[in-house]
Design an enzyme around this catalytic site. Structure first.
Site, PDB file in Angstrom:
ATOM      1  N   TYR A  33     -96.326 -41.981 -75.357  1.00 22.13           N
ATOM      2  CA  TYR A  33     -96.797 -41.177 -76.478  1.00 22.13           C
ATOM      3  C   TYR A  33     -95.900 -41.349 -77.683  1.00 22.13           C
ATOM      4  O   TYR A  33     -94.809 -41.912 -77.586  1.00 22.13           O
ATOM      5  CB  TYR A  33     -96.907 -39.702 -76.072  1.00 22.13           C
ATOM      6  CG  TYR A  33     -95.600 -38.962 -75.975  1.00 22.13           C
ATOM      7  CD1 TYR A  33     -94.718 -39.189 -74.916  1.00 22.13           C
ATOM      8  CD2 TYR A  33     -95.231 -38.021 -76.936  1.00 22.13           C
ATOM      9  CE1 TYR A  33     -93.512 -38.503 -74.830  1.00 22.13           C
ATOM     10  CE2 TYR A  33     -94.025 -37.326 -76.853  1.00 22.13           C
ATOM     11  CZ  TYR A  33     -93.177 -37.577 -75.792  1.00 22.13           C
ATOM     12  OH  TYR A  33     -91.982 -36.900 -75.716  1.00 22.13           O
ATOM     13  N   ARG A  52     -92.087 -48.414 -82.056  1.00 24.83           N
ATOM     14  CA  ARG A  52     -91.594 -47.911 -80.764  1.00 24.83           C
ATOM     15  C   ARG A  52     -92.728 -47.819 -79.748  1.00 24.83           C
ATOM     16  O   ARG A  52     -92.537 -48.094 -78.559  1.00 24.83           O
ATOM     17  CB  ARG A  52     -90.909 -46.565 -80.921  1.00 24.83           C
ATOM     18  CG  ARG A  52     -90.273 -46.097 -79.601  1.00 24.83           C
ATOM     19  CD  ARG A  52     -89.447 -44.848 -79.760  1.00 24.83           C
ATOM     20  NE  ARG A  52     -90.244 -43.743 -80.239  1.00 24.83           N
ATOM     21  CZ  ARG A  52     -89.744 -42.579 -80.633  1.00 24.83           C
ATOM     22  NH1 ARG A  52     -88.437 -42.372 -80.600  1.00 24.83           N
ATOM     23  NH2 ARG A  52     -90.520 -41.616 -81.058  1.00 24.83           N
ATOM     24  N   ARG A 101    -107.903 -43.376 -57.304  1.00 24.59           N
ATOM     25  CA  ARG A 101    -106.446 -43.245 -57.308  1.00 24.59           C
ATOM     26  C   ARG A 101    -105.845 -44.348 -56.457  1.00 24.59           C
ATOM     27  O   ARG A 101    -106.238 -44.526 -55.303  1.00 24.59           O
ATOM     28  CB  ARG A 101    -106.037 -41.879 -56.747  1.00 24.59           C
ATOM     29  CG  ARG A 101    -104.538 -41.665 -56.706  1.00 24.59           C
ATOM     30  CD  ARG A 101    -104.189 -40.241 -56.268  1.00 24.59           C
ATOM     31  NE  ARG A 101    -102.745 -40.013 -56.307  1.00 24.59           N
ATOM     32  CZ  ARG A 101    -101.924 -40.225 -55.269  1.00 24.59           C
ATOM     33  NH1 ARG A 101    -102.403 -40.671 -54.122  1.00 24.59           N
ATOM     34  NH2 ARG A 101    -100.622 -39.998 -55.383  1.00 24.59           N
ATOM     35  N   LYS A 150     -90.837 -44.111 -74.049  1.00 24.87           N
ATOM     36  CA  LYS A 150     -91.314 -42.747 -74.350  1.00 24.87           C
ATOM     37  C   LYS A 150     -92.538 -42.425 -73.488  1.00 24.87           C
ATOM     38  O   LYS A 150     -93.675 -42.396 -73.967  1.00 24.87           O
ATOM     39  CB  LYS A 150     -91.614 -42.631 -75.856  1.00 24.87           C
ATOM     40  CG  LYS A 150     -91.695 -41.194 -76.355  1.00 24.87           C
ATOM     41  CD  LYS A 150     -91.662 -41.148 -77.860  1.00 24.87           C
ATOM     42  CE  LYS A 150     -92.030 -39.815 -78.443  1.00 24.87           C
ATOM     43  NZ  LYS A 150     -91.087 -38.730 -78.170  1.00 24.87           N
ATOM     44  N   GLU A 182     -78.771 -36.522 -74.311  1.00 23.53           N
ATOM     45  CA  GLU A 182     -79.554 -36.094 -75.481  1.00 23.53           C
ATOM     46  C   GLU A 182     -80.129 -34.713 -75.205  1.00 23.53           C
ATOM     47  O   GLU A 182     -79.928 -34.145 -74.128  1.00 23.53           O
ATOM     48  CB  GLU A 182     -80.672 -37.100 -75.773  1.00 23.53           C
ATOM     49  CG  GLU A 182     -81.612 -37.308 -74.604  1.00 23.53           C
ATOM     50  CD  GLU A 182     -82.592 -38.468 -74.782  1.00 23.53           C
ATOM     51  OE1 GLU A 182     -82.947 -38.813 -75.922  1.00 23.53           O
ATOM     52  OE2 GLU A 182     -83.000 -39.025 -73.743  1.00 23.53           O
TER      53      GLU A 182
HETATM   54  N1  PLP Z   1     -84.971 -37.829 -77.274  1.00 30.48           N
HETATM   55  C1  PLP Z   1     -86.006 -37.367 -76.559  1.00 30.48           C
HETATM   56  C2  PLP Z   1     -85.857 -37.180 -75.096  1.00 30.48           C
HETATM   57  C3  PLP Z   1     -87.215 -37.053 -77.204  1.00 30.48           C
HETATM   58  O1  PLP Z   1     -88.257 -36.596 -76.485  1.00 30.48           O
HETATM   59  C4  PLP Z   1     -87.317 -37.212 -78.605  1.00 30.48           C
HETATM   60  C5  PLP Z   1     -88.554 -36.898 -79.319  1.00 30.48           C
HETATM   61  O2  PLP Z   1     -89.525 -36.446 -78.765  1.00 30.48           O
HETATM   62  C6  PLP Z   1     -86.195 -37.682 -79.312  1.00 30.48           C
HETATM   63  C7  PLP Z   1     -85.035 -37.992 -78.610  1.00 30.48           C
HETATM   64  C8  PLP Z   1     -86.233 -37.852 -80.803  1.00 30.48           C
HETATM   65  O3  PLP Z   1     -86.989 -38.977 -81.153  1.00 30.48           O
HETATM   66  P1  PLP Z   1     -87.737 -39.055 -82.562  1.00 30.48           P
HETATM   67  O4  PLP Z   1     -86.670 -38.904 -83.603  1.00 30.48           O
HETATM   68  O5  PLP Z   1     -88.326 -40.416 -82.580  1.00 30.48           O
HETATM   69  O6  PLP Z   1     -88.734 -37.958 -82.594  1.00 30.48           O
END
Ligand code: PLP
Length: 286
Positions: A33, A52, A101, A150, A182
């Site tokens: 996403y 990305r 599935r 992501k 993070e």
């Molecule tokens: N880290 C994680 C785990 C995230 O889910 C997100 C954004 O959803 C970010 C960092 C920040 O990324 P961005 O600046 O591209 O939104």
């Protein structure tokens, strides 16, 4: 007002926006996403998010479902159809719905599922929270090892937010091998003696699009940046802390595990970076 949602080539009222129960994202979290902010009806850093998306899909052996130009057209169309001024556009691409599935990937040529919808957040950039700052707790990082992709596997980040809420905080910073990776949905930073410190890129964190822009602006403004791991103790002893994400921009962090960071109020570096980020990003928004 009912939203207009994009599903697999069609713009439909949200109540009619549906995907199959056999969708790989529903059964296997097999999808990626993006979230792109909209300010004043224009998209912030669309190119970064599209790049990305392509990378995330590529790492999972999927291609882009359409060209970047076509994706941009859909984003813009949703802004217009939903009369969106400030908010976000959520986009999800999955490996599709093969009709049953199975752990094995579906056959080549199975159409991907593509869904986009808007989230209206009037005054998104003027959040009073930015003047106040947020409070975070630390929690262990038990996510899978490819956080640079992501994916829609957001159960643990979601649990992390609930742990924070239960503790009376706003968010959680995740810690692995003694170092902060993070936030649950954002990148984490500290500032010590004028130097901005944030985790170096790798498979341990998502490569934030806001992170890339903020670090570029910081360096352009002659601020010192160090991309390296830091601990929670180092963060608590820092002068400032903050997070970045597409929907929070730059957001000061004023408390970690109940301890005030610096003066306990948003610091000058985070405040200045937020201003620069918003100003510069608006200038080149599409
Ligand atoms: N880290 C994680 C785990 C995230 O889910 C997100 C954004 O959803 C970010 C960092 C920040 O990324 P961005 O600046 O591209 O939104």
């Amino acid at each position: 007002m009912s939203r207009t949602v994009y599903v697999n080539g069609e713009y439909v009222p949200e109540a009619e926006a549906k995907v199959s129960v056999f969708d790989r994202a529903f059964l296997m979290a097999d999808g990626v996403y993006e979230v792109t902010s909209v300010l004043g009806g224009r998209l912030i850093d669309f190119d970064g998010h599209a790049a990305r998306l392509e990378r995330s899909l590529g790492e999972l052996g999927m291609g882009m479902p359409m060209s970047r130009d076509e994706l941009l057209t859909i984003h813009r169309e949703l802004v217009v159809r939903n009369d969106l001024t400030d908010g976000m556009i959520y986009l999800q691409v999955t490996r599709g719905a093969p009709g049953d599935r199975d752990f094995a990937f579906p056959p080549e040529g199975t159409p991907q599922t593509v869904v986009l919808f808007t989230q209206s957040k009037p005054g998104l950039a003027d959040s009073p929270l930015a003047k106040q700052g947020i409070r975070v707790i630390s929690i262990p990082d038990v996510r899978w090892g490819r956080r640079d992709i992501k994916t829609v596997q957001l159960l643990y980040p979601s649990m992390g937010k609930m742990m924070a809420k239960k503790a009376g905080a706003d968010d959680a910073w995740m810690v692995e091998d003694g170092a902060v990776t993070e936030g649950t949905s954002n990148n984490a930073y500290i500032v010590k003696d004028g130097t901005i410190v944030t985790r170096n890129l790798g498979t341990e964190i998502l490569h934030g699009i806001t992170r890339a822009a903020v670090l570029r602006f910081a360096r352009e403004a002659q601020m010192k940046v160090e991309e390296r791991a830091f601990t929670i103790d180092e963060a608590k002893a820092a002068d400032e802390a903050f997070i970045t994400s597409a929907s929070m921009f730059v957001m000061p962090v004023v408390e970690i595990d109940g301890d005030a960071v610096g003066s306990g109020a948003p610091g000058p570096v985070a405040t200045r970076l937020r201003e620069i980020y918003l100003e510069e990003s608006r200038k080149v928004a599409v």
